[in-house]
Design a protein around this motif. Sequence first.
Motif, mmCIF file in Angstrom:
data_model
loop_
_atom_site.group_PDB
_atom_site.id
_atom_site.type_symbol
_atom_site.label_atom_id
_atom_site.label_comp_id
_atom_site.label_asym_id
_atom_site.label_seq_id
_atom_site.Cartn_x
_atom_site.Cartn_y
_atom_site.Cartn_z
ATOM 1 N N SER A 210 0.831 -1.201 0.000
ATOM 2 C CA SER A 210 0.000 0.000 0.000
ATOM 3 C C SER A 210 0.870 1.258 0.000
ATOM 4 O O SER A 210 1.964 1.284 0.566
ATOM 5 C CB SER A 210 -0.924 0.008 1.226
ATOM 6 O OG SER A 210 -1.847 -1.039 1.152
ATOM 7 N N GLU A 227 -4.699 5.838 0.745
ATOM 8 C CA GLU A 227 -3.720 4.766 0.702
ATOM 9 C C GLU A 227 -4.340 3.556 -0.004
ATOM 10 O O GLU A 227 -5.459 3.175 0.287
ATOM 11 C CB GLU A 227 -3.284 4.381 2.114
ATOM 12 C CG GLU A 227 -2.391 5.424 2.768
ATOM 13 C CD GLU A 227 -1.788 4.919 4.080
ATOM 14 O OE1 GLU A 227 -1.949 3.725 4.374
ATOM 15 O OE2 GLU A 227 -1.176 5.723 4.787
ATOM 16 N N SER A 228 -3.596 2.970 -0.951
ATOM 17 C CA SER A 228 -4.152 1.891 -1.759
ATOM 18 C C SER A 228 -3.012 1.046 -2.304
ATOM 19 O O SER A 228 -1.867 1.487 -2.387
ATOM 20 C CB SER A 228 -4.981 2.469 -2.914
ATOM 21 O OG SER A 228 -5.415 1.441 -3.779
ATOM 22 N N ASP A 229 -3.349 -0.209 -2.697
ATOM 23 C CA ASP A 229 -2.375 -1.060 -3.364
ATOM 24 C C ASP A 229 -2.742 -1.262 -4.833
ATOM 25 O O ASP A 229 -2.239 -2.153 -5.492
ATOM 26 C CB ASP A 229 -2.260 -2.416 -2.668
ATOM 27 C CG ASP A 229 -3.590 -3.150 -2.596
ATOM 28 O OD1 ASP A 229 -4.601 -2.599 -3.099
ATOM 29 O OD2 ASP A 229 -3.642 -4.257 -2.050
#
Length: 281
Positions: A210, A227-229
């Motif tokens: 992330s 926030e991210s993957d």
Amino acid sequence: MKLGTYLQNKREKSGITLKEMERGSGIKRSVLQIIEAGDLTLLPEPKHTRFLIRKYADFLNLDAEQLLERFQDEIPDTRTDNQKRNQKSNQDLQYLKKVLFGFITMILVLFAVWLVLLQIGSQGDIFETKRIYETENEVTDFTADKEEEEEAPEESPAEEESEEPAEEAEEEAAEEPGASVNFVNREGNTLVYNVTAPEELTLELSGNESSWVSLTDDLENNYLYEESDGGTFDIDPEAAVVNLALGNSTSFDISLNGTSVDNSQRGDTVTVYYQFNITRE
């Protein structure tokens, strides 16, 4: 002097417009205006205030940690927000318990009423059973007719098999139109690309871990700001410029309509900003 006023003065003295600041820092213009207005509690996600201030300061070559320490009284306290969320969760839990208790009580009352009615009915022959058929002849005749139908041979017409033409199968398996992605130049930490694509344009992100991601376009569309993957995002057909900011670019791969973006120009830079100039076919 407040933090927002201080940052605005530094930006204006550097001769940087809000539009240039938005492209360079990857922070949406509306968010920049909130920061410079001074009321940081109005940000879409106040808990990301420190991250945004660092990005703002890095673009102006300012000492972010010194700014955060100097103006720490203006940074929203996320602990208060967590306490409010916990309090709201407790209230919701109490309400759910009351609803479940009421539902169970209603079921028990209905069950008790059913038992009472059953007892009264058994004593008064209310639920006396009656035979559906008065004789067994009808049942016997029906069974005999059913056996004759089962013994009769069933005729099944021959089925004709047809194959689809090879051209139709190929059309059904047609792939999604691709995109042409060409690197133009690098401006600081911003990589600029020219993209030629159809109206249907999909941007796909895939990361090993992330990271903070900001994905916007020139039409003020905000596709991702957290926030991210990674993920898949359909870009507005009217958008001419797409801006992407990656807090940890080295762990992400980018593709447009299945065409991978050449990241060789980013080097070892951790925070990278991408600008995709789009031409529609």
